[in-house]
Design a protein around this motif. Structure first.
Motif, mmCIF file in Angstrom:
data_model
loop_
_atom_site.group_PDB
_atom_site.id
_atom_site.type_symbol
_atom_site.label_atom_id
_atom_site.label_comp_id
_atom_site.label_asym_id
_atom_site.label_seq_id
_atom_site.Cartn_x
_atom_site.Cartn_y
_atom_site.Cartn_z
ATOM 1 N N UNK A 87 0.822 -1.211 0.000
ATOM 2 C CA UNK A 87 0.000 0.000 0.000
ATOM 3 C C UNK A 87 0.854 1.258 0.000
ATOM 4 N N UNK A 88 1.906 1.259 0.827
ATOM 5 C CA UNK A 88 2.809 2.414 0.883
ATOM 6 C C UNK A 88 3.520 2.607 -0.447
ATOM 7 N N UNK A 89 3.928 1.522 -1.054
ATOM 8 C CA UNK A 89 4.620 1.601 -2.343
ATOM 9 C C UNK A 89 3.699 2.158 -3.420
ATOM 10 N N UNK A 90 2.492 1.669 -3.482
ATOM 11 C CA UNK A 90 1.544 2.141 -4.495
ATOM 12 C C UNK A 90 1.199 3.609 -4.266
ATOM 13 N N UNK A 91 0.907 3.965 -3.015
ATOM 14 C CA UNK A 91 0.551 5.340 -2.701
ATOM 15 C C UNK A 91 1.681 6.308 -3.073
ATOM 16 N N UNK A 92 2.915 5.979 -2.691
ATOM 17 C CA UNK A 92 4.021 6.893 -2.980
ATOM 18 C C UNK A 92 4.413 6.865 -4.457
ATOM 19 N N UNK A 93 4.236 5.729 -5.116
ATOM 20 C CA UNK A 93 4.504 5.689 -6.554
ATOM 21 C C UNK A 93 3.492 6.562 -7.304
ATOM 22 N N UNK A 94 2.228 6.512 -6.896
ATOM 23 C CA UNK A 94 1.224 7.388 -7.504
ATOM 24 C C UNK A 94 1.567 8.859 -7.256
ATOM 25 N N UNK A 95 2.043 9.161 -6.054
ATOM 26 C CA UNK A 95 2.475 10.521 -5.730
ATOM 27 C C UNK A 95 3.634 10.934 -6.625
ATOM 28 N N UNK A 102 3.013 16.792 -13.087
ATOM 29 C CA UNK A 102 2.745 18.198 -12.798
ATOM 30 C C UNK A 102 3.982 19.083 -12.792
ATOM 31 N N UNK A 103 5.136 18.542 -12.349
ATOM 32 C CA UNK A 103 6.334 19.368 -12.174
ATOM 33 C C UNK A 103 7.530 18.919 -13.009
ATOM 34 N N UNK A 104 7.454 17.724 -13.566
ATOM 35 C CA UNK A 104 8.619 17.142 -14.223
ATOM 36 C C UNK A 104 9.291 16.148 -13.284
ATOM 37 N N UNK A 105 10.255 15.425 -13.798
ATOM 38 C CA UNK A 105 10.860 14.325 -13.041
ATOM 39 C C UNK A 105 11.834 14.800 -11.954
ATOM 40 N N UNK A 106 12.324 16.022 -12.044
ATOM 41 C CA UNK A 106 13.328 16.494 -11.099
ATOM 42 C C UNK A 106 12.817 16.502 -9.650
ATOM 43 N N UNK A 107 11.608 17.015 -9.406
ATOM 44 C CA UNK A 107 11.095 17.104 -8.030
ATOM 45 C C UNK A 107 10.984 15.744 -7.340
ATOM 46 N N UNK A 108 10.336 14.748 -7.951
ATOM 47 C CA UNK A 108 10.272 13.463 -7.243
ATOM 48 C C UNK A 108 11.645 12.814 -7.061
ATOM 49 N N UNK A 109 12.575 13.092 -7.977
ATOM 50 C CA UNK A 109 13.936 12.587 -7.781
ATOM 51 C C UNK A 109 14.632 13.323 -6.648
ATOM 52 N N UNK A 116 11.545 6.098 -1.821
ATOM 53 C CA UNK A 116 10.581 5.744 -0.785
ATOM 54 C C UNK A 116 9.661 4.630 -1.289
ATOM 55 N N UNK A 117 9.141 4.796 -2.505
ATOM 56 C CA UNK A 117 8.228 3.801 -3.073
ATOM 57 C C UNK A 117 8.921 2.455 -3.268
ATOM 58 N N UNK A 118 10.129 2.484 -3.819
ATOM 59 C CA UNK A 118 10.833 1.223 -4.076
ATOM 60 C C UNK A 118 11.305 0.573 -2.774
ATOM 61 N N UNK A 119 11.629 1.384 -1.779
ATOM 62 C CA UNK A 119 11.958 0.834 -0.463
ATOM 63 C C UNK A 119 10.764 0.091 0.120
ATOM 64 N N UNK A 120 9.583 0.652 -0.053
ATOM 65 C CA UNK A 120 8.369 -0.012 0.423
ATOM 66 C C UNK A 120 8.121 -1.317 -0.341
ATOM 67 N N UNK A 121 8.328 -1.284 -1.666
ATOM 68 C CA UNK A 121 8.202 -2.527 -2.445
ATOM 69 C C UNK A 121 9.212 -3.567 -1.967
ATOM 70 N N UNK A 122 10.438 -3.146 -1.698
ATOM 71 C CA UNK A 122 11.461 -4.061 -1.212
ATOM 72 C C UNK A 122 11.055 -4.674 0.128
ATOM 73 N N UNK A 123 10.521 -3.862 1.019
ATOM 74 C CA UNK A 123 10.073 -4.375 2.316
ATOM 75 C C UNK A 123 8.995 -5.442 2.139
#
Length: 143
Positions: A87-95, A102-109, A116-123
């Motif tokens: 759930x955390x991975x999906x929620x943060x990946x959607x974010x 909305x802003x381009x790839x720089x902000x989420x990077x 954060x999302x991939x860490x949740x998937x790893x967990x």
């Protein structure tokens, strides 16, 4: 090696929970002068979800806050950890994807949202979760 994996999974679980708790605490004003506040959060949610109709933004913000709070609690105590991690991975990946749109790839990077999302998937891939309610429940089932 397995021992270190248990520590890493535990610390990742706590870090993910802490990230959600901090974000929710900020928008609800619990960080005092460091808080963003609900109105600022609504404005930011509107910018991140620029593709959504304006009248949907409060619903998105409330739903997200409830989801983050629930996921934080589940991760913190280690209950239904696999479900909470997914759930955390999906929620943060959607974010992250909404931020990218909305802003381009720089902000989420820059804000490590993909990490954060991939860490949740790893967990979610761990076989068991040491020092958690899941571990206690597993032991009780086996007795």
């Amino acid at each position: 090696m397995k021992r270190y994996q248990d520590y890493a999974a535990f610390l990742l679980r706590i870090a993910l929970a802490g990230g959600f708790i901090s974000a929710v605490s900020s928008r609800l004003g619990f960080w005092g002068s460091y808080s963003s506040g609900w109105e600022s959060f609504l404005a930011y949610a509107g910018k991140v979800n620029s593709f959504a109709p304006k009248n949907c933004i409060p619903t998105i913000a409330i739903t997200n806050t409830i989801a983050e709070s629930l996921l934080a609690l589940l991760l913190l105590v280690g209950y239904q950890t696999r479900f909470a991690s997914i759930g955390a991975a999906i929620l943060t990946l959607l974010f992250a994807l909404a931020m990218t749109y909305s802003f381009g790839v720089k902000d989420p990077l820059d804000y490590s949202v993909f990490v954060f999302a991939m860490g949740a998937f790893l967990l979610a891939t761990m076989e068991n979760y040491k020092w958690s309610l899941d571990e206690i429940n597993m032991k009780n089932r086996n007795n």
